[in-house]
Design a protein around this motif. Structure first.
Motif, PDB file in Angstrom:
ATOM      1  N   SER A 157     -30.211  37.799  99.151  1.00  0.00           N
ATOM      2  CA  SER A 157     -29.471  37.708  97.893  1.00  0.00           C
ATOM      3  C   SER A 157     -28.103  37.082  98.155  1.00  0.00           C
ATOM      4  CB  SER A 157     -29.292  39.099  97.276  1.00  0.00           C
ATOM      5  OG  SER A 157     -28.757  39.006  95.974  1.00  0.00           O
ATOM      6  N   THR A 159     -24.432  36.242  96.373  1.00  0.00           N
ATOM      7  CA  THR A 159     -23.543  36.469  95.228  1.00  0.00           C
ATOM      8  C   THR A 159     -22.688  35.246  94.904  1.00  0.00           C
ATOM      9  OG1 THR A 159     -21.840  37.378  96.693  1.00  0.00           O
ATOM     10  CG2 THR A 159     -23.400  38.934  95.733  1.00  0.00           C
ATOM     11  N   ASP A 165     -28.340  35.278  92.920  1.00  0.00           N
ATOM     12  CA  ASP A 165     -28.051  36.700  93.093  1.00  0.00           C
ATOM     13  C   ASP A 165     -29.269  37.503  92.658  1.00  0.00           C
ATOM     14  OD1 ASP A 165     -27.017  39.222  93.293  1.00  0.00           O
ATOM     15  OD2 ASP A 165     -25.136  38.776  92.262  1.00  0.00           O
ATOM     16  N   ARG A 168     -28.828  41.293  91.458  1.00  0.00           N
ATOM     17  CA  ARG A 168     -28.283  41.408  90.103  1.00  0.00           C
ATOM     18  C   ARG A 168     -29.309  41.001  89.056  1.00  0.00           C
ATOM     19  NH1 ARG A 168     -26.730  37.915  86.589  1.00  0.00           N
ATOM     20  NH2 ARG A 168     -26.909  36.218  88.109  1.00  0.00           N
ATOM     21  N   ASN A 187     -24.228  43.231  98.550  1.00  0.00           N
ATOM     22  CA  ASN A 187     -23.037  42.783  97.832  1.00  0.00           C
ATOM     23  C   ASN A 187     -22.200  41.775  98.602  1.00  0.00           C
ATOM     24  OD1 ASN A 187     -23.415  44.471  95.497  1.00  0.00           O
ATOM     25  ND2 ASN A 187     -22.804  46.220  96.764  1.00  0.00           N
TER      26      ASN A 187
END
Length: 376
Positions: A157, A159, A165, A168, A187
């Motif tokens: 993933s 961001t 992402d 999310r 994150n």
């Protein structure tokens, strides 16, 4: 009778005798591989190497049958008998043609989607910067696929770009509950999360076990209606298959080097997966709820890992799949290394290998299970 004719007969007799001797050795080798897989008298990596070669042995026996039918038809019985024994012992794990089950009002269908996404291609900087259409297509597909529980291997993933992402986007799509092998990576700008489970149903408890940086298992107790099911998502040690690299070599030295690398990786993989499957078995035994195991096992149906799992839980492909179920989207291609196993208490509606989706080096798999509405 001329000398030339007699010499020709002698040469023909010699090669037929040699071929028959090789056929006998092949038959003995194939029967040995059957015994090793069926009985598991040893789990040494050398035995695993013999077991994994069963499909190749079948192919060679088939060639022997064809050749003997043209030379000495009565001698084709040997390889024919060996193949019949193989079908009786292992036919169900090789090819099946099951009819879909029937859904009644007493059950909730629980589809579990599993996919090794090969990092979505985001593990290379060029793909992240270039806003690749291929990356967007595979992430779009995994987000939009209709299944309440999604299990991923090699999950990644980013961001830095909203489209990339994946964590999310899945949460926004309704997958409010999740469990990760490396939760600390969800994150960061570019995070290799590894093994991941997403669910629209509540996850009441979860855990993880890291085997290596990218390999491990994540389990989640998921509440579906009045029942709770433990889903275990695994990514075992890679097989180390690099057939393409071997075939691309132009010189013999290169072929030898790559072949040695493949064999070394296979040996290491057999040893590691044998240890890792024991950890999977422990999590199955410790569960107070019915268990479904899914993921990239990196082992074929002719392996220690598969046989050990099969002795604990029925295989979903065997119970409800159709066809060969090949799940590897690279050379050699004709192997099934992504599996689902389910608790005998859980009925199976359908199982599918989605072999028309070729974004990754694996095809997705999906099993639909029947969860009893009345169970508490």
């Amino acid at each position: 009778m001329s000398v030339r004719f007699q010499l020709g007969r002698l040469v023909t007799f010699f090669f037929r005798s040699l071929f028959w001797s090789l056929n006998l050795l092949l038959a003995l080798y194939t029967l040995l591989s059957y015994w090793l897989l069926h009985s598991l008298p040893t789990e040494h990596w050398t035995a695993s190497m013999v077991m994994i070669s069963i499909p190749v042995a079948w192919l060679l026996n088939g060639i022997c049958i064809i050749l003997w039918l043209t030379w000495r038809p009565w001698r084709s019985w040997l390889s024919g008998l060996v193949l019949i024994i193989g079908v009786l012992l292992f036919g169900q794990r090789t090819f099946v043609w099951n009819s879909p089950g029937v859904l009644t009002n007493n059950y909730i269908p629980l589809k579990i989607f599993s996919y090794n996404v090969q990092s979505f291609g985001l593990d290379t900087e060029w793909e992240r910067i270039g806003r690749s259409p291929r990356v967007r297509r595979i992430i779009d597909y995994t987000v939009r696929y209709d299944a309440p529980v999604k299990c991923f291997q090699e999950f990644f993933s980013s961001t830095t770009t909203p489209d990339y992402d994946a964590v999310r986007r899945l949460r926004e799509a309704g997958y409010s509950y999740s469990a990760f092998l490396h939760p600390e990576m969800t994150n960061v700008p570019n995070g290799s999360v590894g093994v991941a489970i997403f669910s629209i149903y509540p996850i009441v408890h979860s855990g993880r076990e890291i085997f290596s940086r990218g390999n491990g298992l994540v389990w989640a107790n998921i509440k579906v209606g009045n029942d709770t099911v433990r889903v275990i998502n695994v990514h075992l040690q890679s097989m180390g298959i690099r057939v393409g690299k071997v075939l691309r070599q132009e010189k013999l030295t290169g072929v030898k080097h790559e072949t040695h690398g493949v064999l070394s990786a296979l040996r290491y993989g057999f040893i590691e997966r044998r240890k890792q499957v024991q950890q999977v078995e422990r999590h199955i035994r410790e569960s107070e709820f019915p268990v479904i195991v899914t993921g990239d096992h990196n082992d074929t149906p002719y392996s220690v890992v598969y046989e050990r799992m099969r002795r604990i839980l029925p295989n979903s492909y065997e119970d409800a799949g159709r066809g060969f179920g090949f799940s590897y989207n690279k050379l050699p291609g004709f192997i099934r290394i992504d599996h689902q196993f389910h608790d005998p208490q859980i009925s199976l509606l359908n199982f599918e290998t989605i072999n028309y989706v070729s974004y990754s080096d694996h095809y997705p798999i999906a099993g639909t299970y029947l969860i009893n509405k009345a169970k508490k």
